[in-house]
Design a protein around this motif. Structure first.
Motif, PDB file in Angstrom:
ATOM      1  N   ARG A   1       0.619  -5.897 -13.253  1.00  0.00           N
ATOM      2  CA  ARG A   1       1.409  -4.761 -12.773  1.00  0.00           C
ATOM      3  C   ARG A   1       1.574  -4.799 -11.261  1.00  0.00           C
ATOM      4  NH1 ARG A   1      -1.083  -0.092 -16.868  1.00  0.00           N
ATOM      5  NH2 ARG A   1       0.087  -0.834 -18.701  1.00  0.00           N
ATOM      6  N   LEU A   2       0.565  -5.294 -10.553  1.00  0.00           N
ATOM      7  CA  LEU A   2       0.698  -5.445  -9.096  1.00  0.00           C
ATOM      8  C   LEU A   2       1.782  -6.472  -8.764  1.00  0.00           C
ATOM      9  CD1 LEU A   2      -2.920  -5.374  -7.588  1.00  0.00           C
ATOM     10  CD2 LEU A   2      -1.091  -3.709  -7.243  1.00  0.00           C
ATOM     11  N   ARG A   3       1.828  -7.558  -9.555  1.00  0.00           N
ATOM     12  CA  ARG A   3       2.871  -8.559  -9.324  1.00  0.00           C
ATOM     13  C   ARG A   3       4.247  -7.948  -9.562  1.00  0.00           C
ATOM     14  NH1 ARG A   3      -0.446 -12.478 -12.062  1.00  0.00           N
ATOM     15  NH2 ARG A   3       0.912 -12.312 -13.906  1.00  0.00           N
ATOM     16  N   ALA A   4       4.334  -7.126 -10.619  1.00  0.00           N
ATOM     17  CA  ALA A   4       5.616  -6.458 -10.897  1.00  0.00           C
ATOM     18  C   ALA A   4       5.991  -5.525  -9.755  1.00  0.00           C
ATOM     19  CB  ALA A   4       5.529  -5.694 -12.216  1.00  0.00           C
ATOM     20  N   LEU A   5       5.002  -4.831  -9.209  1.00  0.00           N
ATOM     21  CA  LEU A   5       5.270  -3.932  -8.089  1.00  0.00           C
ATOM     22  C   LEU A   5       5.702  -4.713  -6.856  1.00  0.00           C
ATOM     23  CD1 LEU A   5       5.240  -0.988  -7.147  1.00  0.00           C
ATOM     24  CD2 LEU A   5       2.840  -1.288  -6.494  1.00  0.00           C
ATOM     25  N   THR A   6       5.079  -5.874  -6.632  1.00  0.00           N
ATOM     26  CA  THR A   6       5.470  -6.729  -5.512  1.00  0.00           C
ATOM     27  C   THR A   6       6.932  -7.131  -5.635  1.00  0.00           C
ATOM     28  OG1 THR A   6       3.222  -7.626  -5.332  1.00  0.00           O
ATOM     29  CG2 THR A   6       4.981  -8.901  -4.315  1.00  0.00           C
TER      30      THR A   6
ATOM     31  N   ASN B   1       0.620   4.741 -10.996  1.00  0.00           N
ATOM     32  CA  ASN B   1       1.769   4.389 -10.172  1.00  0.00           C
ATOM     33  C   ASN B   1       3.061   4.783 -10.877  1.00  0.00           C
ATOM     34  OD1 ASN B   1       3.987   2.154  -9.454  1.00  0.00           O
ATOM     35  ND2 ASN B   1       2.663   2.472  -7.695  1.00  0.00           N
ATOM     36  N   PRO B   2       3.991   5.455 -10.197  1.00  0.00           N
ATOM     37  CA  PRO B   2       5.210   5.933 -10.851  1.00  0.00           C
ATOM     38  C   PRO B   2       6.156   4.823 -11.283  1.00  0.00           C
ATOM     39  CG  PRO B   2       5.289   6.331  -8.477  1.00  0.00           C
ATOM     40  CD  PRO B   2       3.907   5.882  -8.783  1.00  0.00           C
ATOM     41  N   GLU B   3       5.945   3.592 -10.778  1.00  0.00           N
ATOM     42  CA  GLU B   3       6.866   2.504 -11.098  1.00  0.00           C
ATOM     43  C   GLU B   3       6.339   1.538 -12.161  1.00  0.00           C
ATOM     44  OE1 GLU B   3       9.317   1.066  -7.603  1.00  0.00           O
ATOM     45  OE2 GLU B   3       7.507   1.779  -6.571  1.00  0.00           O
ATOM     46  N   VAL B   4       5.032   1.271 -12.161  1.00  0.00           N
ATOM     47  CA  VAL B   4       4.503   0.248 -13.074  1.00  0.00           C
ATOM     48  C   VAL B   4       3.390   0.767 -13.976  1.00  0.00           C
ATOM     49  CG1 VAL B   4       5.152  -1.647 -11.553  1.00  0.00           C
ATOM     50  CG2 VAL B   4       2.880  -0.616 -11.320  1.00  0.00           C
ATOM     51  N   GLY B   5       2.990   2.013 -13.858  1.00  0.00           N
ATOM     52  CA  GLY B   5       1.959   2.564 -14.721  1.00  0.00           C
ATOM     53  C   GLY B   5       0.582   2.575 -14.083  1.00  0.00           C
ATOM     54  N   GLU B   6      -0.445   2.733 -14.926  1.00  0.00           N
ATOM     55  CA  GLU B   6      -1.805   2.884 -14.405  1.00  0.00           C
ATOM     56  C   GLU B   6      -2.338   1.582 -13.814  1.00  0.00           C
ATOM     57  OE1 GLU B   6      -5.443   5.378 -15.995  1.00  0.00           O
ATOM     58  OE2 GLU B   6      -5.449   3.404 -16.951  1.00  0.00           O
ATOM     59  N   LEU B   7      -2.957   1.705 -12.653  1.00  0.00           N
ATOM     60  CA  LEU B   7      -3.593   0.584 -11.962  1.00  0.00           C
ATOM     61  C   LEU B   7      -5.082   0.874 -11.844  1.00  0.00           C
ATOM     62  CD1 LEU B   7      -1.028   0.198  -9.028  1.00  0.00           C
ATOM     63  CD2 LEU B   7      -1.087  -1.134 -11.156  1.00  0.00           C
ATOM     64  N   VAL B   8      -5.911  -0.082 -12.209  1.00  0.00           N
ATOM     65  CA  VAL B   8      -7.353   0.022 -12.011  1.00  0.00           C
ATOM     66  C   VAL B   8      -7.707  -0.995 -10.930  1.00  0.00           C
ATOM     67  CG1 VAL B   8      -9.640  -0.090 -13.036  1.00  0.00           C
ATOM     68  CG2 VAL B   8      -7.689   0.692 -14.408  1.00  0.00           C
TER      69      VAL B   8
ATOM     70  N   ALA C   1       0.837  -1.207   0.000  1.00  0.00           N
ATOM     71  CA  ALA C   1       0.000   0.000   0.000  1.00  0.00           C
ATOM     72  C   ALA C   1       0.867   1.251   0.000  1.00  0.00           C
ATOM     73  CB  ALA C   1      -0.939  -0.003   1.201  1.00  0.00           C
ATOM     74  N   GLY C   2       1.998   1.166   0.672  1.00  0.00           N
ATOM     75  CA  GLY C   2       2.907   2.306   0.730  1.00  0.00           C
ATOM     76  C   GLY C   2       3.627   2.595  -0.566  1.00  0.00           C
ATOM     77  N   ARG C   3       3.434   1.747  -1.595  1.00  0.00           N
ATOM     78  CA  ARG C   3       4.065   1.973  -2.890  1.00  0.00           C
ATOM     79  C   ARG C   3       3.049   2.220  -4.000  1.00  0.00           C
ATOM     80  NH1 ARG C   3       9.496  -0.235  -2.727  1.00  0.00           N
ATOM     81  NH2 ARG C   3       9.671   0.048  -4.999  1.00  0.00           N
ATOM     82  N   LEU C   4       1.759   2.270  -3.673  1.00  0.00           N
ATOM     83  CA  LEU C   4       0.752   2.492  -4.710  1.00  0.00           C
ATOM     84  C   LEU C   4       0.809   3.902  -5.277  1.00  0.00           C
ATOM     85  CD1 LEU C   4      -2.472   0.692  -3.388  1.00  0.00           C
ATOM     86  CD2 LEU C   4      -0.903  -0.060  -5.183  1.00  0.00           C
TER      87      LEU C   4
END
Length: 221
Positions: free
Chosen positions: A208-213, A171-178, A78-81
């Motif tokens: 993208r969430l997996r990539a962020l993880t 998200n600045p790291e992986v792009g748009e999240l819906v 959550a702190g990286r969203l």
């Protein structure tokens, strides 16, 4: 009589609760000087809830909100969203304050106006749930003083008690999240809600969430 008025006007449950609570004697919600002077302590999050947040960390971003949309606890995902919560002072850890006062809010939220309208209406619903909670009134007073846009939405008098929906975040790291969010009340912790963010299986956002993880894990390695 109020119940009859609510039925005649076809008020939603949140609007009905708001109407009842602001008209009760000794529990009148307001944003005058007396209400604005009270600060109220931020509630504590139980250790068991913090353990739950940590257990969801590898897959589900989650935040615990208190009255007035104070952000009380969150997991690493959550702190990286969007905002870097860990870098913010406690006084700024509030969902409504960040949306209206943080300079990057419009970057993180492409549908900023829609989110702003929803948050202000939710704060009105919060008054309906917690008419005696000084922290709710303090947040509203500060935003009315600091943000002309907040005042515009506040004067619309909308009330919305929403506990699920979708949210777009750039998200600045992986792009748009819906993301799909669910806000779950914690019965043992008055005024606290656990908000989780997920994505449909197989969707672009899930990937993208997996990539962020993976990025979060790599940064901690």
């Amino acid at each position: 009589m109020l119940d009859a008025v609510a039925r005649a006007l076809r008020l939603t449950p949140g609007e009905h609760a708001y109407l009842r609570n602001i008209t009760l004697p000794r529990r009148r919600a307001g944003t005058g000087a007396a209400a604005c002077d009270g600060r109220g302590a931020r509630p504590r999050v139980r250790p068991q809830i913090r353990e739950l947040l940590d257990a969801m960390d590898d897959a589900v971003p989650a935040i615990v909100y208190g009255p007035g949309m104070d952000m009380l606890a969150w997991n690493r995902m959550a702190g990286r969203l969007s905002f870097d919560f860990d870098a913010l002072p406690e006084s700024e850890l509030n969902g409504a304050r960040l949306l209206f006062l943080h300079p990057e809010a419009r970057v993180f939220y492409p549908a900023w106006a829609e989110v702003a309208e929803e948050i202000v209406a939710s704060l009105r619903a919060d008054i309906g749930r917690h008419p005696d909670q000084p922290r709710v009134h303090r947040v509203i007073c500060e935003l009315r003083e600091s943000s002309e846009e907040f005042r515009h939405y506040w004067e619309a008098q909308s009330v919305l008690d929403r506990n699920h929906g979708t949210k777009r975040i750039l998200n600045p790291e992986v792009g748009e999240l819906v993301l799909t969010y669910e806000a779950l009340s914690l019965p043992a912790d008055a005024g606290q809600r656990l908000c989780t963010y997920t994505a449909p299986k197989g969707s672009v956002t899930e990937k993208r969430l997996r990539a962020l993880t993976e990025k979060v894990g790599a940064s901690l390695a």
